[in-house]
Design a protein around this motif. Structure first.
Motif, PDB file in Angstrom:
ATOM      1  N   THR A  58      -9.876  -0.793   1.655  1.00  0.00           N
ATOM      2  CA  THR A  58      -9.777   0.772   0.867  1.00  0.00           C
ATOM      3  C   THR A  58      -9.646   1.140   2.292  1.00  0.00           C
ATOM      4  OG1 THR A  58     -11.958   1.005   0.787  1.00  0.00           O
ATOM      5  CG2 THR A  58     -10.670  -0.188  -0.634  1.00  0.00           C
ATOM      6  N   ARG A  59     -10.659   0.801   2.949  1.00  0.00           N
ATOM      7  CA  ARG A  59      -9.627   2.476   4.427  1.00  0.00           C
ATOM      8  C   ARG A  59      -8.506   3.128   4.701  1.00  0.00           C
ATOM      9  NH1 ARG A  59     -10.558   2.421   9.850  1.00  0.00           N
ATOM     10  NH2 ARG A  59     -10.729  -0.363   9.379  1.00  0.00           N
ATOM     11  N   PRO A  60      -7.876   2.039   4.799  1.00  0.00           N
ATOM     12  CA  PRO A  60      -6.858   2.505   4.900  1.00  0.00           C
ATOM     13  C   PRO A  60      -5.562   2.713   4.030  1.00  0.00           C
ATOM     14  CG  PRO A  60      -6.248  -0.046   5.875  1.00  0.00           C
ATOM     15  CD  PRO A  60      -8.087   0.738   4.980  1.00  0.00           C
ATOM     16  N   ILE A  61      -6.230   2.395   3.171  1.00  0.00           N
ATOM     17  CA  ILE A  61      -5.761   2.734   1.160  1.00  0.00           C
ATOM     18  C   ILE A  61      -6.065   4.824   1.130  1.00  0.00           C
ATOM     19  CG2 ILE A  61      -5.522   2.644  -0.612  1.00  0.00           C
ATOM     20  CD1 ILE A  61      -5.787  -0.303  -0.516  1.00  0.00           C
ATOM     21  N   ILE A  62      -7.377   4.660   1.025  1.00  0.00           N
ATOM     22  CA  ILE A  62      -8.013   6.274   1.305  1.00  0.00           C
ATOM     23  C   ILE A  62      -7.169   7.022   2.532  1.00  0.00           C
ATOM     24  CG2 ILE A  62     -10.190   7.451   1.611  1.00  0.00           C
ATOM     25  CD1 ILE A  62     -11.585   4.647   0.664  1.00  0.00           C
ATOM     26  N   GLU A  63      -7.078   6.796   3.467  1.00  0.00           N
ATOM     27  CA  GLU A  63      -6.862   7.669   4.599  1.00  0.00           C
ATOM     28  C   GLU A  63      -5.557   7.819   3.830  1.00  0.00           C
ATOM     29  OE1 GLU A  63      -6.589   5.321   7.670  1.00  0.00           O
ATOM     30  OE2 GLU A  63      -8.802   5.521   8.102  1.00  0.00           O
ATOM     31  N   ALA A  64      -4.882   6.816   3.851  1.00  0.00           N
ATOM     32  CA  ALA A  64      -2.851   7.212   2.516  1.00  0.00           C
ATOM     33  C   ALA A  64      -2.902   8.322   1.968  1.00  0.00           C
ATOM     34  CB  ALA A  64      -2.077   6.077   2.496  1.00  0.00           C
ATOM     35  N   ILE A  65      -3.847   8.041   1.067  1.00  0.00           N
ATOM     36  CA  ILE A  65      -4.665   9.190  -0.095  1.00  0.00           C
ATOM     37  C   ILE A  65      -4.547  10.553   0.405  1.00  0.00           C
ATOM     38  CG2 ILE A  65      -5.249   9.177  -2.521  1.00  0.00           C
ATOM     39  CD1 ILE A  65      -6.102   6.751  -3.174  1.00  0.00           C
ATOM     40  N   GLU A  66      -4.761  10.875   1.321  1.00  0.00           N
ATOM     41  CA  GLU A  66      -4.804  11.558   2.001  1.00  0.00           C
ATOM     42  C   GLU A  66      -4.247  12.295   2.657  1.00  0.00           C
ATOM     43  OE1 GLU A  66      -9.065  10.711   3.833  1.00  0.00           O
ATOM     44  OE2 GLU A  66      -9.857  12.546   3.431  1.00  0.00           O
TER      45      GLU A  66
END
Lengths: 507, 89, 118
Positions: free
Chosen positions: B14-22
């Protein structure tokens, strides 16, 4: 995981259409009413079932793929937990009480939800709805199984886990959850969707799973974090199904509004009473607490619930009746129920304890207007009483139970936390008692349903037990002196401390 | 104004997903809690496949989110490119 | 409102008095006294005297309450069906008009050590 391919894929919307609606057909040799006999009698009017659509547009092929991935992750961790004495990594054995309550009261609810969704998936005519209900039915049985499987690792070492299925049916404090799910399963398909899909999943499940699983993480319980998050990953879909379903009913016909509103009122209140058990787990049973029940309510009850009901206002839906009473009760319910569980601990298949001074200071900080004023004096008195008598404080007076939620009538009058709330109704010459206006309303709207309630305390006075407490313990599979009583003198505590000492030394 | 949110398990997936959401939601507030990350946003939150793929360096099917999703709040709409959460208020 | 159903719906009450083998249920609570967390359920024959209910069954349970010693049974104010009522201690539950599943409430103004009555 998907790799880049050149092949043209179907769009998600087209795929969803092919894999759901295009699987349906019009019956020819039987009428639609004969095939779907249960969708009319609740009074909900549906004109076009094709208007119902899963916003995630999840199809069965993708469902299996992702669920299999979740199961692989789950069992990898459960195996590691079992192989590495994971049960000794928890903060201390007090934490196990929260797990026991969960296993006895909540996991059987997952199984009940499975049966309910399997049934309504057959009873609804819309194919999109049928597919979504089928997925949820499979999810729910997966939850029941993974929870039982994960907690079976604790059953190898500790008391109180061994008879959760019988205790779901027979012991007294689980009947609040049992009656909730039995009530939902005995309702029609649309009411079931509001009860479980909307009220439970959308309004309340966050209050159960999210803080509880974070609590498990705080308390070093890898097994529970894992089943919790694995289950919760399905809940987002269930919540979305519940919200879609309510919007669908409201969009189909204006006549549906009053029926739906009455169900929201009823199931919100029934849910609040189930959550009173959760409130004690959050405020009292976790040795290391992640947030108070009040703080969880502020996030997932007030903030999220307000957003939801503001959104639904466009259909004419208002927040549930008695929302204000629930809000007032939030600062009291965990203390009122925990004081009850403590004094009836001879009849609980988990351990309880008087909060330490440090714990009471924490509670005072989290409940600045209520704990020191109303509840600390009672805990302090119990402590003094036990010191003076040299015996644990037990209340062998069996409590009056609410005919609706089936909890002891421990809750107080709105506006007066010093007085028990007394409510009663007479129906066909019989007297019935309630813990609150919310529960009385539920009864008064459908008395024929709730007069049938099997209440554990009056039940204990009837055949086959006729008031024999020892026989009752056998009947509820409670091993006196092992499963019940104060944590301080429990075998669970003794074993845990001994095994932990062995694990950290060479003696 | 109402808050929509999505909570994901805190892990490597989820780390890159959270970065994308930000990146896609400058108003979003990221709360890091034990074992989970909860992202709040006023009224609307959008998750884009393209942005996630840029962070991840591989192709990503938005439905993979199902594996690590914990909870969400708001009306959902998903197609192959975006998942949107909204409150009407 | 009635139960929505496809045919006639009849519920059978589970706690009718005939299920208690000649006994009945009665509930007693003490207003503003919350150490005992809920009204207490007693299961007694209707022929039992009110005094027996109080002396043999209720009083032993109340001992843990810090106000128990100061309780003057002659001064207790009683509520029955929410209305002021005076019991006859020598008479039976039946003669006192105490029906199955009836709730009796005791009030003792001025006595409330553990809860701050406004």
């Amino acid at each position: 995981m998907d790799m880049k391919t050149a092949t043209k894929k179907l769009s998600l919307k087209d795929k969803y259409k092919l894999f759901t609606r295009d699987l349906g057909w019009e019956p020819t040799y039987r009428s639609k009413e004969e095939v779907f006999p249960y969708v009319q009698y609740e009074g909900i009017k549906i004109h076009d079932w094709d208007k119902w659509e899963d916003p995630f547009r999840l199809t069965m092929d993708a469902y299996w793929k992702y669920q299999a991935e979740k199961e692989r992750k789950f069992y990898a961790i459960i195996d590691a937990h079992a192989q590495n004495n994971g049960h000794l990594n928890i903060t201390d054995a007090r934490y196990l009480s929260a797990l026991k309550v969960f296993l006895q009261a909540i996991s059987p609810g997952e199984y009940a939800a499975h049966k309910g969704f399997a049934r309504v998936g057959r009873e609804f005519p819309g194919v999109g709805t049928q597919v979504a209900c089928q997925m949820q039915a499979i999810d729910e049985i997966r939850h029941a199984q993974t929870q039982i499987h994960a907690l079976s690792n604790y059953n190898k070492f500790y008391n109180g886990f061994h008879a959760f299925a019988e205790q779901r049916d027979r012991i007294w404090y689980t009947s609040v959850a049992r009656s909730f799910f039995d009530d939902a399963m005995a309702a029609g398909p649309f009411e079931f969707m509001i009860a479980i899909g909307f009220s439970f999943e959308y309004v309340l499940t966050n209050l159960l799973f999210v803080p509880f699983m974070s609590g498990a993480a705080y308390n070093g319980d890898m097994a529970t974090v894992t089943f919790g998050f694995s289950a919760q990953s399905d809940e987002a879909r269930h919540m979305t199904l519940g919200l879609e379903c309510i919007k669908f009913m409201l969009e189909q016909d204006p006549d549906n509004l009053p029926i739906v509103q009455a169900w929201i009122d009823k199931w919100f209140w029934r849910g609040i009473r189930v959550l009173s058990l959760v409130s004690t787990m959050m405020d009292y049973m976790l040795p290391k607490r992640v947030m108070s029940w009040r703080e969880a309510w502020n996030i997932y009850g007030i903030e999220n619930g307000t957003a939801l009901f503001k959104d639904l206002a466009r259909y004419g839906i208002r927040p549930p009746k008695h929302w204000d009473k629930a809000e007032e009760a939030i600062d009291h319910m965990s203390h009122q129920l925990m004081l009850g569980l403590y004094q009836w601990k001879f009849g609980t298949s988990f351990h309880v304890w008087i909060p330490s001074d440090e714990d009471m200071d924490w509670l005072a900080k989290k409940y600045p207007t209520t704990f020191d004023k109303y509840y600390r004096p009672r805990w302090e008195h119990i402590k003094k009483h036990e010191a003076a008598t040299g015996a644990p404080f037990n209340n062998y007076g069996l409590p009056k139970l609410c005919q609706c939620c089936q909890l002891p009538t421990i809750f107080t009058e709105p506006g007066d936390p010093t007085l028990i709330c007394h409510r009663e109704s007479v129906y066909q010459g019989e007297r019935y008692h309630f813990c609150s206006d919310g529960c009385k309303d539920v009864f008064d709207n459908e008395p024929e349903k709730y007069v049938q309630a099997w209440l554990p305390m009056p039940g204990l006075m009837q055949d086959p037990l006729k008031g024999d407490l020892g026989a009752w313990m056998d009947w509820v599979f409670l091993k006196d002196g092992k499963d019940n009583g104060d944590y301080a003198t429990s075998q669970d505590r003794q074993n845990f401390e001994q095994w932990r000492a062995q694990a950290t030394s060479n003696q | 104004m109402s808050t929509v949110f999505i909570a994901l398990q805190a892990n490597e997936d989820t780390r890159p997903i959270i970065e994308a959401i930000e990146i896609d939601n400058p108003n979003a507030v990221v709360n890091r809690e034990p074992a989970m990350v909860k992202i709040d946003a006023p009224n609307r939150l959008v998750i884009r496949k393209d942005t996630i793929e840029e962070q991840l360096g591989r192709s990503f099917d938005l439905q993979e989110l199902q594996i690590n999703l914990i909870t969400l709040s708001g009306n959902v709409d998903e197609d192959e490119d975006t998942l949107t959460l909204t409150w009407n208020s | 409102m009635t139960v929505a159903a496809r045919k006639e719906y009849v519920g059978i009450p589970r706690d009718r008095v005939e299920n208690f083998h000649g006994k009945q249920l009665v509930f007693v609570s003490w207003d503003h006294h919350l150490l005992l967390a809920a009204p207490i359920m007693f299961c007694l024959p209707p022929q039992a005297s009110f005094a027996e209910l109080i002396e043999s069954h209720l009083q032993p349970l109340l001992q843990a309450d810090p106000d128990a010693a100061a309780l003057d049974w002659n001064k207790v104010e009683w509520l029955k069906e929410g209305q002021p009522w005076v019991p006859d201690f020598a008479a039976s539950l039946a003669a006192n008009g105490i029906g199955h599943k009836e709730q009796l409430r005791m009030r003792t103004p001025g006595l409330s050590s553990l809860v701050p009555v406004n």
